[in-house]
Design an enzyme around this catalytic site. Structure first.
Site, short mmCIF file in Angstrom:
data_model
loop_
_atom_site.label_atom_id
_atom_site.label_comp_id
_atom_site.label_asym_id
_atom_site.label_seq_id
_atom_site.Cartn_x
_atom_site.Cartn_y
_atom_site.Cartn_z
CD GLU A 1 -3.11 -1.12 2.45
OE1 GLU A 1 -4.28 -0.82 1.60
OE2 GLU A 1 -2.25 -0.95 3.33
CD GLU B 1 -2.98 -6.95 3.84
OE1 GLU B 1 -2.21 -5.58 4.21
OE2 GLU B 1 -2.79 -7.46 2.82
#
Length: 263
Positions: free
Chosen positions: A114, A134
């Protein structure tokens, strides 16, 4: 007296700011580190002498492993205040109108990916690997879920999000996730060359480009064009009334390199 080294190192080289995430062993980001990064990138944004930022990781194994899960298990709440700019200091930093290069020198996963996606250009070492794991820790890669399907083919992005699958640097290049892949030993030099090229360019034009891209993301084409031609965007209005705008035309007519002053 606190002798603990800072998890974020910076180095200025002319108009370029190098930001190095340095948290052994995996350059993971906890709350304190995220807030430091936010202050660093806000300072970069607001410093008229700085034109380009490079973000990379210390060592040669990890660019960034993302959110520090050990810190989270120790009490750092996931929904806490990450500081100005949000997680990693970049992805929610307002009015950042200067180019940022991510120099991915190793594993780049979760919040580390990210962070890289928050840059404008991504260069990668040939041994770099990318993933959004995740899903395996019962959480969501929120920023990547928004950004990744817009950057690479939808089905590839969804596979990464839904399975946590790892991809290597060559596959990342094939899907357009990164701009270029270089041998690991050449990555610092290639990053420096690109940063120098950008630093020699017109900063007011860069600012206008970045604001136009942000403004147009959710706009109809003609609406975005009307705002540009009507000088309704602050950076565009500034550019068209600037010394640099006149200098560009003069330099072209005089067949010489322009001298950009950022004003």
């Amino acid at each position: 007296m606190n002798d603990t080294p800072s998890p974020v190192r910076t180095r200025r080289d002319g108009h370029v700011l190098e930001v190095v995430l340095d948290r052994p062993k995996a350059n993971a980001i906890d709350l304190a580190t995220s807030r430091i990064m936010g202050d660093v990138f806000a300072g970069f944004r607001d410093d008229p002498e700085l034109r380009v930022a490079v973000v990379t990781g210390a060592g040669d194994r990890f660019f960034c492993a993302g959110w520090d899960l050990k810190a989270a298990a120790g009490g750092d709440p996931v929904d806490a205040d990450y500081g100005v700019g949000g997680f990693g200091g970049l992805q929610e930093l307002r009015d950042l109108n200067k180019p940022v290069i991510a120099s991915v020198n190793g594993i780049c996963c979760g919040g580390g990916l990210e962070l890289a996606l928050s840059a404008d250009i991504i260069l990668a070492a040939d041994h770099a690997r990318f993933a959004l794991p995740e899903i395996r820790s019962g959480t969501v890669a929120d920023a990547a879920t928004i950004k990744l399907p817009k950057r690479i083919p939808y089905h590839i992005a969804m596979e990464m999000l839904l399975t946590g699958r790892w991809i290597d640097a060559e596959e990342a290049l094939r899907w357009g996730l990164v701009n270029r892949v270089h041998p690991a030993e050449a990555l610092p030099e290639k990053t420096s060359e690109l940063a120098g090229l950008l630093a020699s360019g017109p900063p007011l034009v860069y600012a206008a480009i970045k604001e136009i891209v942000r403004d147009a993301e959710n706009s109809r084409f003609q609406d975005a064009m009307n705002r540009i031609t009507g000088r309704q965007l602050r950076t565009v209005d500034h550019l068209y009334g600037s010394e640099d705008h006149d200098e560009g035309a003069r330099a072209f007519a005089e067949k010489r390199d322009p001298v950009w002053k950022g004003r």
